[in-house]
Design a protein around this motif. Structure first.
Motif, PDB file in Angstrom:
ATOM      1  N   HIS A 103       0.902  -1.203  -0.203  1.00  0.00           N
ATOM      2  CA  HIS A 103      -0.114  -0.025   0.121  1.00  0.00           C
ATOM      3  C   HIS A 103       1.073   1.313   0.054  1.00  0.00           C
ATOM      4  O   HIS A 103       1.907   1.432   0.879  1.00  0.00           O
ATOM      5  CB  HIS A 103      -0.992  -0.091   1.407  1.00  0.00           C
ATOM      6  N   PRO A 104       0.426   2.195  -0.784  1.00  0.00           N
ATOM      7  CA  PRO A 104       1.496   3.432  -1.066  1.00  0.00           C
ATOM      8  C   PRO A 104       1.843   4.158   0.373  1.00  0.00           C
ATOM      9  O   PRO A 104       2.819   4.486   0.698  1.00  0.00           O
ATOM     10  CB  PRO A 104       0.835   4.264  -1.896  1.00  0.00           C
ATOM     11  N   LYS A 105       0.896   4.224   1.330  1.00  0.00           N
ATOM     12  CA  LYS A 105       0.892   4.870   2.616  1.00  0.00           C
ATOM     13  C   LYS A 105       1.922   4.205   3.546  1.00  0.00           C
ATOM     14  O   LYS A 105       2.634   4.538   4.059  1.00  0.00           O
ATOM     15  CB  LYS A 105      -0.601   5.042   3.162  1.00  0.00           C
ATOM     16  N   LEU A 106       1.846   2.913   3.450  1.00  0.00           N
ATOM     17  CA  LEU A 106       2.866   1.807   4.339  1.00  0.00           C
ATOM     18  C   LEU A 106       4.156   1.926   3.474  1.00  0.00           C
ATOM     19  O   LEU A 106       5.038   2.104   4.453  1.00  0.00           O
ATOM     20  CB  LEU A 106       2.243   0.586   4.323  1.00  0.00           C
ATOM     21  N   VAL A 107       4.307   1.828   2.313  1.00  0.00           N
ATOM     22  CA  VAL A 107       5.492   2.132   1.834  1.00  0.00           C
ATOM     23  C   VAL A 107       6.123   3.255   1.886  1.00  0.00           C
ATOM     24  O   VAL A 107       7.308   3.377   2.324  1.00  0.00           O
ATOM     25  CB  VAL A 107       5.361   1.887   0.102  1.00  0.00           C
ATOM     26  N   ASP A 108       5.565   4.374   1.914  1.00  0.00           N
ATOM     27  CA  ASP A 108       5.945   5.702   2.215  1.00  0.00           C
ATOM     28  C   ASP A 108       6.452   5.604   3.867  1.00  0.00           C
ATOM     29  O   ASP A 108       7.564   6.425   3.874  1.00  0.00           O
ATOM     30  CB  ASP A 108       5.000   6.742   1.739  1.00  0.00           C
ATOM     31  N   ALA A 109       5.635   5.214   4.718  1.00  0.00           N
ATOM     32  CA  ALA A 109       5.975   5.535   6.166  1.00  0.00           C
ATOM     33  C   ALA A 109       7.160   4.548   6.343  1.00  0.00           C
ATOM     34  O   ALA A 109       7.974   4.942   7.264  1.00  0.00           O
ATOM     35  CB  ALA A 109       4.745   4.806   6.972  1.00  0.00           C
ATOM     36  N   HIS A 110       7.254   3.474   5.642  1.00  0.00           N
ATOM     37  CA  HIS A 110       8.487   2.294   5.974  1.00  0.00           C
ATOM     38  C   HIS A 110       9.675   3.123   5.489  1.00  0.00           C
ATOM     39  O   HIS A 110      10.821   2.981   5.868  1.00  0.00           O
ATOM     40  CB  HIS A 110       8.435   1.071   5.341  1.00  0.00           C
ATOM     41  N   SER A 291       3.404   8.175  11.134  1.00  0.00           N
ATOM     42  CA  SER A 291       3.689   8.828   9.909  1.00  0.00           C
ATOM     43  C   SER A 291       2.598   9.868   9.502  1.00  0.00           C
ATOM     44  O   SER A 291       2.900  10.721   8.806  1.00  0.00           O
ATOM     45  CB  SER A 291       3.364   7.856   8.527  1.00  0.00           C
ATOM     46  N   GLY A 292       1.637  10.082  10.409  1.00  0.00           N
ATOM     47  CA  GLY A 292       0.705  11.070  10.349  1.00  0.00           C
ATOM     48  C   GLY A 292      -0.665  10.800   9.329  1.00  0.00           C
ATOM     49  O   GLY A 292      -1.405  11.671   9.189  1.00  0.00           O
ATOM     50  N   HIS A 293      -0.434   9.491   8.740  1.00  0.00           N
ATOM     51  CA  HIS A 293      -1.566   9.193   7.950  1.00  0.00           C
ATOM     52  C   HIS A 293      -2.748   8.558   8.589  1.00  0.00           C
ATOM     53  O   HIS A 293      -3.963   8.555   7.986  1.00  0.00           O
ATOM     54  CB  HIS A 293      -0.858   7.716   7.100  1.00  0.00           C
ATOM     55  N   PHE A 294      -2.478   8.197   9.994  1.00  0.00           N
ATOM     56  CA  PHE A 294      -3.591   7.410  10.560  1.00  0.00           C
ATOM     57  C   PHE A 294      -4.641   8.423  11.128  1.00  0.00           C
ATOM     58  O   PHE A 294      -4.507   9.046  12.142  1.00  0.00           O
ATOM     59  CB  PHE A 294      -2.685   6.905  11.928  1.00  0.00           C
ATOM     60  N   HIS A 295      -5.846   8.285  10.551  1.00  0.00           N
ATOM     61  CA  HIS A 295      -7.149   9.049  10.955  1.00  0.00           C
ATOM     62  C   HIS A 295      -8.254   8.245  10.413  1.00  0.00           C
ATOM     63  O   HIS A 295      -8.335   7.484   9.417  1.00  0.00           O
ATOM     64  CB  HIS A 295      -6.960  10.478  10.495  1.00  0.00           C
TER      65      HIS A 295
END
Length: 311
Positions: A103-110, A291-295
């Motif tokens: 998933h792009p958001k997980l790839v970015d956070a990692h 990451s700040g994505h979590f909402h």
């Protein structure tokens, strides 16, 4: 190498890893909110924690002095044990070769947080009590209960710790706290009884830290009042379990759903959706959190806080 020391100097060592360590993100699950008597982050960015090791109480101070470097200092009878086990606590031996999110958001956070480690304190009962206090109540209420009980029944932390830092009570003290004192700290009877039951077998529960994840979960869940969610919360902190998913959390499934899919999930759908990420499901959650994505969207007022003290 550990430097011998005593008094205000304590003992110290420098830990250098072969890949980045993000100390703040890694240690964050240790703290139980602002004002936690056992955990502080001082104005200079140092992370302080007070706990009870098999060799005795310890206060430790960890600071980041480089991308891969942590400076550690410790005071108290457990200082040498803590410093010797620092690599183990920070999970420097963990294997990320099988973690390949798509998933792009997980790839970015990692990519942005390569220094996130899991946390392996090895202290089962220390992780158990605050997890039980947080069962089925607002986090703000549970953490207020934790502060109240630790300030009353804990002991001063060894060494030159920040003001009012305390050691958590030992298991025997938790076992002997009267029911009406739990009540006045806004801890309902079910949670209080679970803590007391666990305290009675605390020494045997510590052996779960040496067991494989499935056996450790079985040992924890053998205590009436400890279910899947509580066992996972303990495993995340005490065992360094990168797969310990807090199934049953009031917000987790819906928040993961909104974050990654744009729609809410329930617990069953959450487990199915994250299945490809085994054995790193909790690592994925932590990456989203930092990451700040979590909402998730806000649809209405928060549920009311539960107050047990007036009954």
């Amino acid at each position: 190498m550990v430097e011998p020391g005593a008094g205000r100097t304590g003992s110290s060592r420098t830990l250098t890893a072969d890949r980045p360590i993000d100390l703040a993100c890694t240690l964050a699950p240790l703290g139980r909110g602002n004002g936690d008597p056992c955990h502080r982050v001082s104005s200079d960015g140092a992370h302080w924690h007070a706990c009870r090791l098999p060799t005795g109480p310890v206060t430790y101070r960890l600071t980041q002095s480089g991308q891969c470097v942590v400076e550690a200092r410790a005071w108290g009878p457990g200082a040498a044990e803590f410093l010797d086990g620092l690599e183990h606590m920070l999970c420097l031996d963990e294997d990320l070769s099988t973690f390949a999110p798509d998933h792009p958001k997980l790839v970015d956070a990692h990519r942005r947080y390569p220094g996130l480690r899991m946390l392996r304190t090895g202290l089962v009962f220390e992780a158990l009590v605050p997890a039980v206090l947080e069962q089925k109540v607002h986090t703000v209420s549970a953490r207020a209960s934790w502060r109240t009980l630790v300030r009353r029944f804990g002991e001063p932390a060894p060494g030159p710790a920040p003001e009012e830092m305390r050691l958590p009570p030992d298991a025997d003290t938790w076992r002997r706290i009267p029911s009406w004192t739990y009540h006045r700290a806004n801890v309902g009877p079910q949670r209080a009884q679970t803590i007391v039951r666990a305290a009675r077998v605390a020494s045997s529960l510590e052996r779960a830290a040496q067991a494989d994840p499935a056996e450790a979960a079985r040992m924890l869940r053998a205590i009436p009042g400890i279910g899947v969610w509580t066992a996972a919360e303990i495993a995340q902190r005490a065992f360094g379990d990168a797969d310990a998913l807090s199934v049953g959390d009031y917000h987790l499934a819906a928040t993961v759903g909104w974050t990654l899919l744009g729609r809410p999930l329930d617990d069953e759908a959450l487990v199915d959706y994250l299945e490809p990420l085994r054995p790193h499901r909790y690592r994925a959650i932590r990456l989203l959190e930092i990451s700040g994505h979590f909402h998730k969207p806000k649809f209405g007022p928060r549920t009311p806080l539960t107050d047990h003290t007036w009954h």
